[in-house]
Design an enzyme around this catalytic site. Structure first.
Site, PDB file in Angstrom:
ATOM      1  N   CYS A   2       0.828  -1.194   0.000  1.00 12.10           N
ATOM      2  CA  CYS A   2       0.000   0.000   0.000  1.00 12.10           C
ATOM      3  C   CYS A   2       0.864   1.246   0.000  1.00 12.10           C
ATOM      4  CB  CYS A   2      -0.898  -0.005   1.235  1.00 12.10           C
ATOM      5  SG  CYS A   2       0.050  -0.055   2.766  1.00 12.10           S
ATOM      6  N   GLU A  75       5.190  -6.434   3.377  1.00 12.85           N
ATOM      7  CA  GLU A  75       4.733  -7.784   3.680  1.00 12.85           C
ATOM      8  C   GLU A  75       5.663  -8.392   4.729  1.00 12.85           C
ATOM      9  OE1 GLU A  75       2.020  -8.810   2.470  1.00 12.85           O
ATOM     10  OE2 GLU A  75       1.731  -7.736   0.571  1.00 12.85           O
TER      11      GLU A  75
END
Length: 637
Positions: A2, A75
């Site tokens: 994001c 991540e």
């Protein structure tokens, strides 16, 4: 994956400012937007859904009692193991996403959480009780995070263009960044090309409270070569096992994962093991600059679909302004544009790609790492004599055979190597720049790092410099910015905590000799690739800029930029034209020198001309609309 942004403090326009900051980075997260605003903070998040596609993965995210709030880009590949450990400590989870692991992990372990994370990340936490803000970036700098301190507030974002929407900031070019950029070919300082805006450097975290900030380096990619050699077959088995394990972790996703594929051994090894069904490659209409045939052959052998895109010269040049816009800061690595195009092809089908960045820095893959061996015999000559020969050689025209060897051979590695790129020397830099700072040499930046590795061999010292400079400023910058420009996530399985723990212990003889690089890794790759494939010289999406710059059409385009009012502000333009003309005439290969300045001027036009940006706020909003329509159409199909 994001985009994140936010600031401390509050004013009546907080919501409007935060919205503008979020909208500037829609390309990083077109799947959704959320925010959290109080009297103390404003946090914004743009989401690209990869893990836990439900609304439970929405950020900003809170702990159980809502005293801790987090926004996160990246991540965490070992989040499932950490989640189980935290549940055992009594934490309750509301989602299956990795963001919540950061919240509860920070509650239990504080900053030592960072030593447990296996992944790529840039995240910011705010403690409502203490008023302290905590921000951190991953070990190697895979994910970016920028910040500025202004009017007693801290402002942060995944991209600089988001920070520029903060109304109190006034744009100003950082001339010191420009000066060093000419040598390194990328933005090398902690302070960016925008005066007052900083990068949080890799392996660092920062705390901020009541206007006071505290910066800490929690990880240093120090090489620690083993004193005794490991049994060779066992070493190869260990490298193979560790890499395959990392690739397995990097496949964790709730969406399809594909892989980029050049003709290099790194991406070829990943393609052999990732288990996905798609690879993507780009090339140009020049045989030596086209890796598509190789990639297609390997993909066919593996039973994987390969998509190859031939980039035309015209579309490459047409996209350059947009590329410099997405880059945030000038980058003169021409292969960044190749990444832009290959990522664009991949984005038509998938949200996540694997790529081979980091292998060269970890396993000793760059051709320049041969240099200490090539110079070893010459450097037995007494230093005063070598310096005299270098002084004579420097009087010869550039390009004369042996000139560079004599000059570089007269210097210690600390004086000659500043990283994988070293373009403008000080003499030429001072000739073309109007504003220079005496004594502000590239070596003044690399010296503190060389001081840490005095006991290592020269090639190992060079690796350490590249890990702290080239990898961060060039390789990972373009990997992140070019993929996120297309709203896809780029994952780099070589740049893994466990892989580095092994790679840092390799002895020099396992990495480089007189004839080749990445010796041990190539032997591992040879288990799955042909000998020719495993030994193939690295290209990495090569771009024919030196050919183009001798073509009348592109020569004229660059000359117009070099004699513009923008160029006049920063450069002695007559010197730039001399370099351009010498290259066109074939007197010397000045392609990199020209490209560095041209990319800076394109970037400057994007960010310092009224309405100059190639991607407007309206473009970002339209992109979000199209993306949502496409997603809804797929769901209804």
């Amino acid at each position: 994956m994001c985009g994140i942004c936010g600031f401390t403090g509050h004013n009546p326009n907080s919501e409007e400012v935060l919205t503008r900051m979020m909208n500037r980075i829609i390309h990083r997260g077109p799947d959704g937007a959320s925010s959290y605003i109080t009297e103390q903070i404003a946090f914004g998040h743009r989401r690209l859904s990869i893990i836990d596609l439900s609304d439970k993965g929405t950020q900003p995210m809170f702990n159980e009692d809502k005293t801790l709030v987090c926004v996160f880009n990246g991540e965490i590949y070992n989040y499932k193991e950490l989640r189980e450990e935290l549940i055992g400590l009594g934490h309750e989870f509301n989602s299956s996403c990795d963001t919540e692991v950061l919240l509860h992990g920070y509650e239990s372990w504080g900053s030592s959480l960072l030593d447990r994370l296996r992944g790529m990340f840039a995240f910011v936490l705010y403690n409502e009780k203490s008023g302290e803000l905590f921000m951190a970036r991953d070990m190697f700098g895979i994910k970016p995070l920028y910040y500025m301190e202004i009017d007693h507030n801290l402002v942060f974002a995944s991209e600089i263009k988001s920070l520029l929407e903060y109304p109190a900031y006034q744009r100003e070019v950082n001339l010191e960044a420009l000066e060093q950029y000419l040598s390194f070919e990328y933005s090398v300082l902690p302070e960016t090309f925008f005066k007052g805006i900083y990068k949080l450097m890799p392996g660092h975290y920062m705390t901020w409270k009541e206007g006071e900030s505290h910066l800490v380096r929690y990880f240093d990619p120090m090489l620690t070569p083993a004193k005794e050699p490991m049994d060779h077959d066992r070493l190869l088995d260990e490298i193979d096992r560790t890499l395959q394990d990392s690739i397995h972790y990097h496949m964790v996703a709730d969406v399809e994962v594909a892989s980029l594929l050049s003709s290099g051994v790194d991406s070829s090894y990943v393609a052999c093991h990732f288990g996905g069904g798609r690879t993507y490659t780009v090339g140009f209409d020049y045989e030596k600059y086209n890796e598509i045939p190789y990639a297609k052959d390997l993909s066919d052998t593996l039973g994987i679909k390969n998509t190859g895109k031939v980039i035309s010269t015209e579309e490459y040049w047409e996209e350059l302004p947009r590329i410099q816009y997405y880059m945030d800061e000038p980058l003169a690595d021409a292969s960044a544009a190749a990444l832009y195009f290959v990522d664009r092809e991949a984005a038509k089908d998938v949200k996540v790609i694997l790529s081979g960045e980091g292998s060269d820095e970890f396993f000793g893959g760059y051709n320049i790492y041969h240099e200490p061996m090539s110079l070893a015999g010459y450097q037995k000559i007494p230093a005063p004599l070598r310096k005299g020969m270098a002084a004579l050689a420097s009087l010869l025209p550039r390009g004369v055979k042996g000139r560079s060897f004599l000059i570089r051979g007269s210097k210690k590695v600390e004086d000659r190597f500043i990283g994988n790129a070293n373009v403008y020397d000080m003499k030429l830099r001072n000739k073309v720049l109007k504003n220079t700072r005496p004594g502000f040499t590239p070596q003044s930046l690399t010296k503190p790092f060389y001081d840490k590795v005095k006991g290592l061999k020269d090639t190992e010292k060079m690796q350490y410099i590249d890990l702290n400079f080239w990898l961060i400023g060039d390789i990972l910058l373009k990997a992140d910015k070019m993929s996120m420009a297309q709203s896809i996530e780029s994952r780099v399985p070589f740049l893994d905590r466990k892989v580095f723990e092994l790679a840092r212990t390799l002895r020099l003889e396992d990495k480089v000799n007189d004839s080749n690089t990445k010796l041990a890794f190539r032997q591992v790759a040879n288990r799955y690739l042909s000998e020719q494939q495993a030994k193939k010289k690295k290209l990495g999406f090569p771009v024919p800029i030196r050919v183009w710059l001798r073509d009348d059409k592109f020569y004229k385009i660059v000359k117009e930029a070099f004699t513009s009012e923008d160029a006049e502000q920063f450069f002695h333009t007559e010197e730039l034209v001399k370099i351009l003309d010498a290259h066109k005439a074939g007197k010397y290969d000045y392609a990199k020198h020209i490209w560095i300045v041209y990319m800076f001027l394109l970037w400057y036009g994007q960010y310092f001309h009224e309405g100059g940006e190639s991607v407007t706020m309206e473009d970002e909003l339209e992109f979000e609309r199209i993306r949502k329509n496409n997603r809804n159409a797929r769901m209804n199909a």
